[in-house]
Design an enzyme around this catalytic site. Structure first.
Site: not given
Ligand SMILES: *Cc1c(COP(=O)(O)O)cnc(C)c1O
Length: 393
Positions: A183, A208
């Site tokens: 991730d 983000k």
């Molecule tokens: C926000 C986030 C997610 C999930 O993403 P969404 O767009 O809210 O579904 C997954 N991993 C990390 C590190 C995040 O900050």
């Protein structure tokens, strides 16, 4: 335009764009659910090979494809799979790569929902999982099992700003015949390219840094190989985790400024971190740009910059945290991160208030911990904002 040999900031502007019939300078929004076939034979060819033409927007769409091509190129992968949200990306990966009785090994402080959906729901279908501190490579080696199909890491992880060594995890995973998934949301492709370090699959919450304007929820998966792409894409399509063309258009627009946004956010973050480090009301601060950062060596080895996320511990615990939240004026009190606006959050009284104090501490979330996502405002205004809010503590 062939963008393969261009530098990162040029790719942000041009990668993934295609020659459009009318010479549009931007990617048009193909706001359609379906596409007409030229004739029966063409329809048959499209179903046999998606490259032959578009069929239906849940399956493929030119606006969405432009975004997929762009991020795939930025992450140096085989192909991109855009999804409705970051969790759409995460669950599509789980669904495609894990079976009943297979095992996932993952970072304990991984994004809460990535862990929750595994422990509460994938477990119902017989998928097993273990959550450990993946910054400890010996522990990773000890915890990986013959049935571990996926090693799933998040680095830096949230909200403890802890790093996991991607290259070493790739070795451990591959020696075991497992797939490494990273991730990469906190770094964006601007600061870290996991596929180049041996990862097999990388994904992002586009919500983000990549979109960066707090106006879209979205996700994307990029695989290193065609084989993995062909395992994951059909699952995304069947589960309906697809993106919408308008959503894709907004993210394409956001990507163009990723480089300059990140540059400014990091400059601001560095100034603020240095100020916080000297503040007597702050017990400690974690920010990879500071000399005091514990994993300095790994940070230099695997990241191109310290990013715009930091966490710090207030002396005075949960009450001090509440006071700070209620007195900031420039920073917005909100979850999420990576936008042009600075966001502040207090996990113990907000995102993690449902956990016992003991469980929070196991995950490194102490009562006075504050998470701060630095935007592109003027750094002095942000510091003055914190200064006046600190007076209330
Ligand atoms: C926000 C986030 C997610 C999930 O993403 P969404 O767009 O809210 O579904 C997954 N991993 C990390 C590190 C995040 O900050």
């Amino acid at each position: 335009m062939d963008t393969k040999n261009l530098n990162f900031d040029t790719k942000l502007i041009h990668a993934g764009h295609y020659d459009e019939a009318f010479g549009s300078a931007t990617v048009p929004i193909y706001q359609t659910s379906t596409f007409a076939f030229k004739n029966a034979e063409h329809g048959a060819r499209c179903f046999a090979d998606y490259d032959e033409g578009y069929i239906y927007t849940r399956i493929n769409n030119p606006t969405i494809q432009a975004l997929e091509n762009s991020i795939s190129e930025l992450e140096k992968g085989y192909g991109g799979i855009a999804t409705s949200s970051g969790m759409g990306a995460c669950t599509s990966i789980y669904m495609a790569l894990l079976d009943k009785d297979s095992h996932l090994l993952s970072t304990a402080s991984v994004y809460g929902t990535s862990r929750g959906v595994m422990e509460n729901h994938f477990s119902r279908f017989g998928v097993q999982s273990t959550y450990i501190d993946t910054s400890d490579l010996e522990l990773v080696k000890k915890s990986i099992r013959p049935d571990t199909r996926v090693l799933f890491i998040e680095t830096p992880s949230n909200p403890t700003i802890q790093l996991t060594d991607i290259k070493e995890c790739a070795k451990i995973a591959h020696d075991n015949g497992s797939i490494l998934v990273v991730d990469n949301t906190f770094s964006s492709p601007c600061l870290q390219n996991p596929l180049e370090m041996g990862a097999d699959v990388v994904f992002h919450s586009l919500t983000k840094f990549i979109n960066g304007h707090a106006d879209v929820v979205g996700g994307i998966i990029v695989t290193k190989t065609r084989e993995l792409y062909e395992m994951i894409r059909p699952l995304m399509i069947s589960m309906g985790c697809n993106m919408d063309p308008h959503q894709a258009y907004l993210v394409i627009r956001g990507i163009k400024t990723l480089g300059i946004r990140m540059e400014r956010s990091q400059q601001n973050a560095m100034k603020i971190a240095e100020w916080l480090e000297k503040n007597p009301k702050v017990d400690w601060i974690k920010y990879p740009g500071l000399k005091s950062y514990r994993q300095q060596e790994l940070f230099r080895k695997q990241m191109k910059g310290p990013g715009a996320m930091m966490s710090f511990e207030l002396k005075g615990g949960i009450e001090a945290g509440r006071q700070l939240m209620n007195n900031v004026r420039v920073a917005t009190l909100a979850v999420s991160l990576g936008g042009v606006e600075t966001l502040i959050q207090h996990p113990a009284s907000m995102t993690h208030s449902g956990f016992s104090k003991e469980d929070r501490e196991k995950a490194g979330i102490t009562d006075g911990l504050v998470r701060y996502s630095v935007g592109i405002e003027d750094a002095d205004d942000l510091i003055r904002d914190l200064e006046q809010a600190f007076e209330s503590i």
